[in-house]
Design a protein around this motif. Structure first.
Motif, mmCIF file in Angstrom:
data_model
loop_
_atom_site.group_PDB
_atom_site.id
_atom_site.type_symbol
_atom_site.label_atom_id
_atom_site.label_comp_id
_atom_site.label_asym_id
_atom_site.label_seq_id
_atom_site.Cartn_x
_atom_site.Cartn_y
_atom_site.Cartn_z
ATOM 1 N N ASN A 1 9.716 9.845 -5.259
ATOM 2 C CA ASN A 1 8.796 10.878 -5.358
ATOM 3 C C ASN A 1 9.638 12.102 -5.464
ATOM 4 O O ASN A 1 9.049 12.778 -6.327
ATOM 5 C CB ASN A 1 7.853 10.594 -4.216
ATOM 6 C CG ASN A 1 6.674 11.913 -4.368
ATOM 7 O OD1 ASN A 1 5.749 11.785 -4.992
ATOM 8 N ND2 ASN A 1 7.010 13.074 -3.474
ATOM 9 N N ALA B 1 0.732 11.685 -5.552
ATOM 10 C CA ALA B 1 2.182 11.433 -5.578
ATOM 11 C C ALA B 1 2.549 12.164 -6.656
ATOM 12 O O ALA B 1 1.904 12.434 -7.752
ATOM 13 C CB ALA B 1 2.734 10.041 -5.601
ATOM 14 N N PHE C 1 4.083 14.478 0.713
ATOM 15 C CA PHE C 1 4.491 14.280 -0.695
ATOM 16 C C PHE C 1 4.643 15.569 -1.717
ATOM 17 O O PHE C 1 3.818 16.155 -1.789
ATOM 18 C CB PHE C 1 3.604 13.578 -1.335
ATOM 19 C CG PHE C 1 3.533 11.978 -0.956
ATOM 20 C CD1 PHE C 1 4.466 10.977 -1.724
ATOM 21 C CD2 PHE C 1 2.933 11.555 0.326
ATOM 22 C CE1 PHE C 1 4.325 9.684 -1.103
ATOM 23 C CE2 PHE C 1 3.018 10.436 0.834
ATOM 24 C CZ PHE C 1 3.900 9.187 -0.132
#
Lengths: 222, 222
Positions: free
Chosen positions: B13, B97, B130
């Motif tokens: 990520n 994400a 995230f």
């Protein structure tokens, strides 16, 4: 690959949840799992609920939070045993998993109880995915959150056995249609009982307490 | 083993987030990521914010929800391009994400924009973990949620660049101490700017809009 691992974690969780369920059945202990967004009023609702139910049941409480012991400090004042679970050491987990509940139940000493209340971490998404061996899942919404929440977070409402719409005392100050709120809940889960409450004023608590008492007695005496 | 995999997901990520950040820098596009509990009033706040900012900026909006297109239907009425991301096909993910944002940015056509607003999934826990390549993270709380939320969900307040306390129009009907609210936010993040707003009445929006305009201009013109 990620998905496979998530599935594995969930199947481990489900196995522990089944073990908890077996243990609670054997000991005739009823357990509910209360879930909501942050700030929907779970703790005050529990304070009021426990102060009534403790006359009829031997209660224990498990409180989940990422950190702080603020809620458990409020709940111990009701005089029932409370175990605080902080998920922060486990990466700030956004839900309670079955292994944490198993540990908490061991601390609560199940032989002395017949009714356990879990106050889950404030989150309308993830806790819905984790079976913790409870008899009933209850979702608490508050009126200021808006009537679209059941449609936007459907899994929570699909898995719940009862829904509480709290903070109805704020209705005169909000442009929220209570009937639409209930209709949206039933659109996801047609048979679910819905209780409209104000934990603050005490309004609407009676039908909720009656329902809960009935569920618990069926399990404990049955 | 679970932890290792989570770390791996996060590092994938982060790599995508860095790629997004590089692209936004190159194209001089400013991007904010708005996060909150369900029902804190993000969408109305954005409707008001966009209707003012669209005079000065070329805006695009990315709306994250587990399901439904209710929020994007409201936001398209502001006349700016909107991409709706539904996480339900990805397991009902409780956050956006970086890979989802990357796809949405491609659909928005970055060459025609200089300001992107992300409305994240309603959740005070997971979205904080995230990085999606944004310039600024903003957390929105609402007064009815109660002043203890910053202490109970600290990661969100630690990573945020600004905090908005919304629904202050409800103050007369709540027993919530606004100063305590701000104090608790600063206890987690001492330097953070805090804006008290009512998206409904428009109260307090000006300082927020000024701050946001300043941040965006610094990036776009800098």
């Amino acid at each position: 690959m990620e998905i496979k691992v998530v599935k594995k974690v969930l199947s481990v969780n489900d196995a522990i949840a089944e073990e908890i369920r077996r243990q609670l059945r054997e000991k005739k202990v009823f357990m509910i799992n209360l879930m909501s967004s942050p700030g929907a009023g779970k703790t005050l609702l529990l304070e009021k609920t426990i102060s009534v139910l403790k006359k009829d049941f031997k209660l224990g409480v498990i409180v989940g939070d990422i950190c702080t012991t603020r809620d458990s400090e409020r709940l111990v004042r009701t005089g029932v045993p409370v175990v605080q679970l902080n998920t922060e050491p486990f990466g700030g987990d956004c839900h309670l998993a079955a292994n944490l509940i198993q540990g908490a139940l061991a601390e609560l000493k199940l032989d002395k109880l017949n009714f356990v209340v879990i106050e889950n971490v404030g989150n309308l998404v993830c806790p819905a995915e984790f079976d913790v061996g409870e008899d009933k899942k209850v979702v608490v919404l508050s009126l200021p959150e808006g009537d679209d929440k059941p449609l936007k977070y459907p899994l929570m409402f699909r898995v719940a056995d009862a829904a509480i719409v709290n903070k109805i005392d704020l209705a005169p100050h909000l442009e929220v249609d209570q009937e639409k709120f209930v209709r949206h809940i039933r659109q996801i889960n047609p048979e679910i009982p819905v209780f409209k409450t104000s934990a603050k004023t005490g309004a609407g608590l009676k039908p909720w307490l009656n329902w809960l008492t009935r569920q618990a007695k069926t399990k404990i005496q049955g």
